[in-house]
Design a protein around this motif. Structure first.
Motif, PDB file in Angstrom:
ATOM      1  N   TRP A 139       1.174  -0.975  -0.287  1.00  0.00           N
ATOM      2  CA  TRP A 139      -0.057  -0.035  -0.035  1.00  0.00           C
ATOM      3  C   TRP A 139       0.954   1.347   0.443  1.00  0.00           C
ATOM      4  N   ASP A 140       1.161   2.259  -1.144  1.00  0.00           N
ATOM      5  CA  ASP A 140       1.606   2.969  -1.174  1.00  0.00           C
ATOM      6  C   ASP A 140       1.157   3.939   0.638  1.00  0.00           C
ATOM      7  N   GLU A 141       2.790   4.802   1.145  1.00  0.00           N
ATOM      8  CA  GLU A 141       2.549   4.842   2.618  1.00  0.00           C
ATOM      9  C   GLU A 141       1.867   6.329   2.089  1.00  0.00           C
ATOM     10  N   ASP A 142       2.038   7.265   1.732  1.00  0.00           N
ATOM     11  CA  ASP A 142       1.760   8.644   1.848  1.00  0.00           C
ATOM     12  C   ASP A 142       0.253   8.848   1.722  1.00  0.00           C
ATOM     13  N   ALA A 143      -0.618   7.668   0.457  1.00  0.00           N
ATOM     14  CA  ALA A 143      -1.955   7.157  -0.023  1.00  0.00           C
ATOM     15  C   ALA A 143      -2.717   6.857   2.266  1.00  0.00           C
TER      16      ALA A 143
ATOM     17  N   LEU B 216      -1.209   7.366   4.662  1.00  0.00           N
ATOM     18  CA  LEU B 216      -1.051   8.291   6.150  1.00  0.00           C
ATOM     19  C   LEU B 216      -2.723   8.921   5.359  1.00  0.00           C
ATOM     20  N   ARG B 217      -2.344   8.903   4.347  1.00  0.00           N
ATOM     21  CA  ARG B 217      -4.041  10.640   4.194  1.00  0.00           C
ATOM     22  C   ARG B 217      -5.657   9.691   4.304  1.00  0.00           C
ATOM     23  N   ARG B 218      -5.484   8.352   3.765  1.00  0.00           N
ATOM     24  CA  ARG B 218      -6.376   8.141   4.280  1.00  0.00           C
ATOM     25  C   ARG B 218      -7.161   8.056   5.984  1.00  0.00           C
TER      26      ARG B 218
ATOM     27  N   ASN C  71      -2.524  15.742  14.264  1.00  0.00           N
ATOM     28  CA  ASN C  71      -1.417  16.368  13.271  1.00  0.00           C
ATOM     29  C   ASN C  71      -1.378  18.353  12.979  1.00  0.00           C
TER      30      ASN C  71
ATOM     31  N   ARG D  92       1.700  20.640  12.842  1.00  0.00           N
ATOM     32  CA  ARG D  92       2.004  21.813  12.098  1.00  0.00           C
ATOM     33  C   ARG D  92       1.845  23.420  11.777  1.00  0.00           C
TER      34      ARG D  92
ATOM     35  N   GLN E 180       7.891  -3.261   2.446  1.00  0.00           N
ATOM     36  CA  GLN E 180       6.077  -2.548   2.617  1.00  0.00           C
ATOM     37  C   GLN E 180       5.300  -2.997   2.177  1.00  0.00           C
TER      38      GLN E 180
ATOM     39  N   GLU F  52      -3.234   3.374  -5.276  1.00  0.00           N
ATOM     40  CA  GLU F  52      -2.524   2.956  -4.287  1.00  0.00           C
ATOM     41  C   GLU F  52      -2.210   1.677  -3.215  1.00  0.00           C
TER      42      GLU F  52
END
Length: 237
Positions: A117-121, A123-125, A137, A141, A191, A222
């Motif tokens: 699974w794409d890590e950035d995708a 994380l967004r989920r 978060n 920020r 991964q 993703e």
């Protein structure tokens, strides 16, 4: 000189060995060792045997050629015995086990599936679905976060990643299970969140492959599926 063992099968197998070469340089000639109704496909074992590409491909080629004409128990690369008599004794001692396993593998092939699974995708989920993670978060920020908050966010995300990946892996296996005789799950590496092999009968291959494609399409770009097969059923011997 030792004996290199490729596969175990029934002595009634057609054993199309004339156009297949074994491991070694020059390639060793294939022969059979028979005990009762079982047969082992063997050759002399090269003295300097190592997992070179040439020899690994030769080993795989023997398995694939035999598998095309009947059930086999494919041994993994590098399996050797002292001599033909030792091979014969093992066939005799474990005859019932080998016959049972050949029956279960008859008409089946292995399909090996890995998924990541794409890590950035991912994380967004997680940030979209978890109010707690999203709040932490945003505070970090905005510069209002503390070291403790950063640690808490990291632990929360790691836990959510594991939970979501485990749920997705279980769902994929559950969807493919009706089209497989058996499954063998291994620990994923890198991964990947899924590392599983399926034993699929010939009459179920079309539905198995169609279901795998449908799952990959549903999950989108993703999630990356890497399916290999049909293969000799190493995972089910």
């Amino acid at each position: 000189m030792g004996v290199y063992v490729y596969s175990i099968t029934s002595k009634d197998h057609p054993l199309p060995l004339d156009d297949v070469s074994g491991v070694g340089d020059p390639p060793c000639r294939l022969r059979t060792v028979t005990a009762g109704d079982l047969c082992a496909v063997v050759s002399d074992a090269p003295e300097d045997l190592r997992p070179r590409r040439r020899d690994v491909m030769a080993h795989q080629g023997v398995q694939e050629r035999l598998m095309a004409d009947g059930a086999i128990l494919p041994l993994r690369f590098g399996f050797t015995a002292d001599d033909d008599q030792v091979v014969r004794e093992v066939l005799e001692e474990r005859a019932e086990e080998y016959r049972e396993r050949l029956g279960r593998l008859d008409g089946g092939s292995e399909y090996h599936l890995r998924a990541s699974w794409d890590e950035d995708a991912l994380l967004r989920r997680i940030l979209a679905e978890s109010d707690e993670a999203r709040t932490l978060n945003q505070q970090i920020r905005d510069g209002a976060g503390t070291p403790a908050m950063s640690i808490a966010l990291g632990e929360l995300i790691a836990q959510d990643v594991q939970t979501q990946q485990e749920a997705l892996a279980a769902g994929i296996v559950e969807a493919l299970r009706p089209y497989a005789r058996e499954e063998s799950v291994s620990p994923p590496g890198g991964q990947d969140f899924l590392n599983v092999s399926f034993l699929v009968a010939e009459d179920k291959e079309e539905m198995f492959l169609a279901t795998e494609i449908s799952l990959a399409n549903q999950l989108g770009e993703e999630c990356e599926f890497r399916l290999h097969g049909p293969l000799p059923p190493y995972s089910f011997v």
